[in-house]
Design a protein around this motif. Structure first.
Motif, short mmCIF file in Angstrom:
data_model
loop_
_atom_site.label_atom_id
_atom_site.label_comp_id
_atom_site.label_asym_id
_atom_site.label_seq_id
_atom_site.Cartn_x
_atom_site.Cartn_y
_atom_site.Cartn_z
N GLU A 77 11.84 52.32 48.99
CA GLU A 77 12.13 51.33 48.98
C GLU A 77 12.81 50.33 48.90
OE1 GLU A 77 16.28 53.07 46.97
OE2 GLU A 77 14.94 55.65 47.35
N THR A 78 13.06 49.03 48.47
CA THR A 78 13.87 47.84 48.37
C THR A 78 14.48 47.20 48.06
OG1 THR A 78 12.48 46.93 46.75
CG2 THR A 78 11.21 47.16 48.12
N PHE A 79 15.57 46.45 48.65
CA PHE A 79 16.77 46.01 48.84
C PHE A 79 16.65 44.82 48.77
CE2 PHE A 79 16.27 50.27 50.69
CZ PHE A 79 17.78 50.61 50.02
N ASP A 80 17.67 44.37 48.32
CA ASP A 80 18.11 42.44 47.92
C ASP A 80 19.08 42.15 49.21
OD1 ASP A 80 17.22 42.09 45.53
OD2 ASP A 80 18.74 43.10 45.48
N THR A 81 19.37 43.37 50.24
CA THR A 81 20.49 42.94 50.97
C THR A 81 20.08 43.94 52.13
OG1 THR A 81 21.64 41.55 49.62
CG2 THR A 81 22.50 41.97 52.04
N ILE A 82 20.03 43.97 53.80
CA ILE A 82 20.87 45.47 54.54
C ILE A 82 21.94 44.55 54.91
CG2 ILE A 82 19.49 46.56 56.03
CD1 ILE A 82 17.10 45.82 54.86
N ILE A 83 22.71 45.38 54.96
CA ILE A 83 23.61 45.38 56.23
C ILE A 83 23.44 46.58 57.57
CG2 ILE A 83 25.97 45.99 56.61
CD1 ILE A 83 26.55 45.14 53.43
N PHE A 84 23.50 46.08 58.10
CA PHE A 84 23.57 46.59 59.99
C PHE A 84 24.33 46.61 60.88
CE2 PHE A 84 20.76 48.53 63.84
CZ PHE A 84 20.91 49.14 62.81
N ILE A 85 25.47 46.44 60.44
CA ILE A 85 26.60 46.03 61.59
C ILE A 85 27.32 46.72 62.73
CG2 ILE A 85 28.30 44.58 61.23
CD1 ILE A 85 28.29 43.85 58.60
N SER A 86 26.90 48.51 62.10
CA SER A 86 27.69 48.97 63.08
C SER A 86 27.46 48.99 64.11
CB SER A 86 27.69 50.76 62.42
OG SER A 86 27.81 50.86 60.70
N PHE A 87 27.75 49.00 65.52
CA PHE A 87 27.76 48.90 66.84
C PHE A 87 27.12 50.67 66.50
CE2 PHE A 87 30.56 45.20 66.92
CZ PHE A 87 29.29 44.64 67.92
N ASP A 88 26.51 50.80 67.96
CA ASP A 88 26.42 52.13 68.60
C ASP A 88 25.60 52.35 67.71
OD1 ASP A 88 27.83 51.56 70.81
OD2 ASP A 88 29.32 52.63 69.82
N VAL A 89 24.61 52.14 67.00
CA VAL A 89 23.19 52.42 66.22
C VAL A 89 22.05 52.21 66.87
CG1 VAL A 89 22.57 52.84 63.99
CG2 VAL A 89 24.32 52.64 64.19
N LEU A 90 21.76 50.51 66.64
CA LEU A 90 20.30 50.20 67.15
C LEU A 90 20.26 50.47 68.75
CD1 LEU A 90 18.06 48.48 66.12
CD2 LEU A 90 19.15 45.98 66.39
N GLU A 91 21.24 50.62 69.19
CA GLU A 91 20.90 49.82 70.58
C GLU A 91 20.44 51.37 71.29
OE1 GLU A 91 25.97 49.29 69.96
OE2 GLU A 91 23.99 48.63 69.10
N HIS A 92 21.27 52.58 69.82
CA HIS A 92 20.46 53.74 70.62
C HIS A 92 19.12 54.85 69.83
CE1 HIS A 92 24.61 54.98 72.10
NE2 HIS A 92 25.41 53.33 70.81
N LEU A 93 18.44 53.69 69.55
CA LEU A 93 17.25 53.77 69.05
C LEU A 93 16.32 53.74 69.81
CD1 LEU A 93 17.84 52.07 65.53
CD2 LEU A 93 17.84 54.15 66.11
#
Length: 166
Positions: A77-93
């Protein structure tokens, strides 16, 4: 003030079909769904309690028709905008640069991504589960720089907006 400026950044750039990845309690999802330039928000969070809470809040605000709920990033699926603002997500991957590449693939060519991260366990290890391996962090930044270009914004916040490099 930081939260208000984050919403200003979303207001400035969110449009069309939006993915809120790791949406937490849904504040950004709900706020984004209220913008007229946004057609749909796909709220994605692995926590079923969060998903139920956001569904309830969306119903209360009359936004149920504008928000889709999922547990994992939808394939192809494609998106015009992606929001990835929650802390404690990316830094846990285990490999955050791979997540950036997935976002790059899911983002339309003219799309924008709004995100933040904190690769820091803190001076006294207050955030022991945060990824802070220097090699992985360097790969993340190199991936970010090779796939996205930061868009200037005047808001005093930790979130940043990028456009896709094509």
């Amino acid at each position: 003030m930081n939260y208000f400026n984050t919403l200003l950044l979303i207001t400035d750039h969110a449009q069309g079909r939006v993915l809120d990845f790791g949406g937490g309690i849904g504040t950004h999802t709900l706020g984004t769904a209220m913008y007229p330039q946004v057609e749909q928000v796909v709220y994605c969070d692995i926590n079923p309690i969060n998903r139920d809470l956001v569904k309830y809040r969306a119903e209360q605000l009359g936004l149920s028709e504008k928000i889709v709920f999922c547990q994992e990033l939808p394939d192809k699926e494609t998106f015009d905008t992606i929001i990835f603002i929650s802390f404690d997500v990316l830094e846990h991957l285990p490999d955050p640069s791979q997540q950036l590449l997935k976002f790059h693939q899911a983002l339309k060519d003219e799309g924008k991504i709004i995100m933040n991260w904190c690769f820091f366990k803190s001076y006294n290890q207050e955030h022991p589960f945060h990824l802070d391996d220097p090699d992985l962090v360097e790969v993340f930044y190199r991936t970010l720089q090779s796939q996205f270009l930061e868009i200037f914004h005047p808001h005093q916040i930790t979130a940043r907006c990028y456009r896709k490099l094509v």
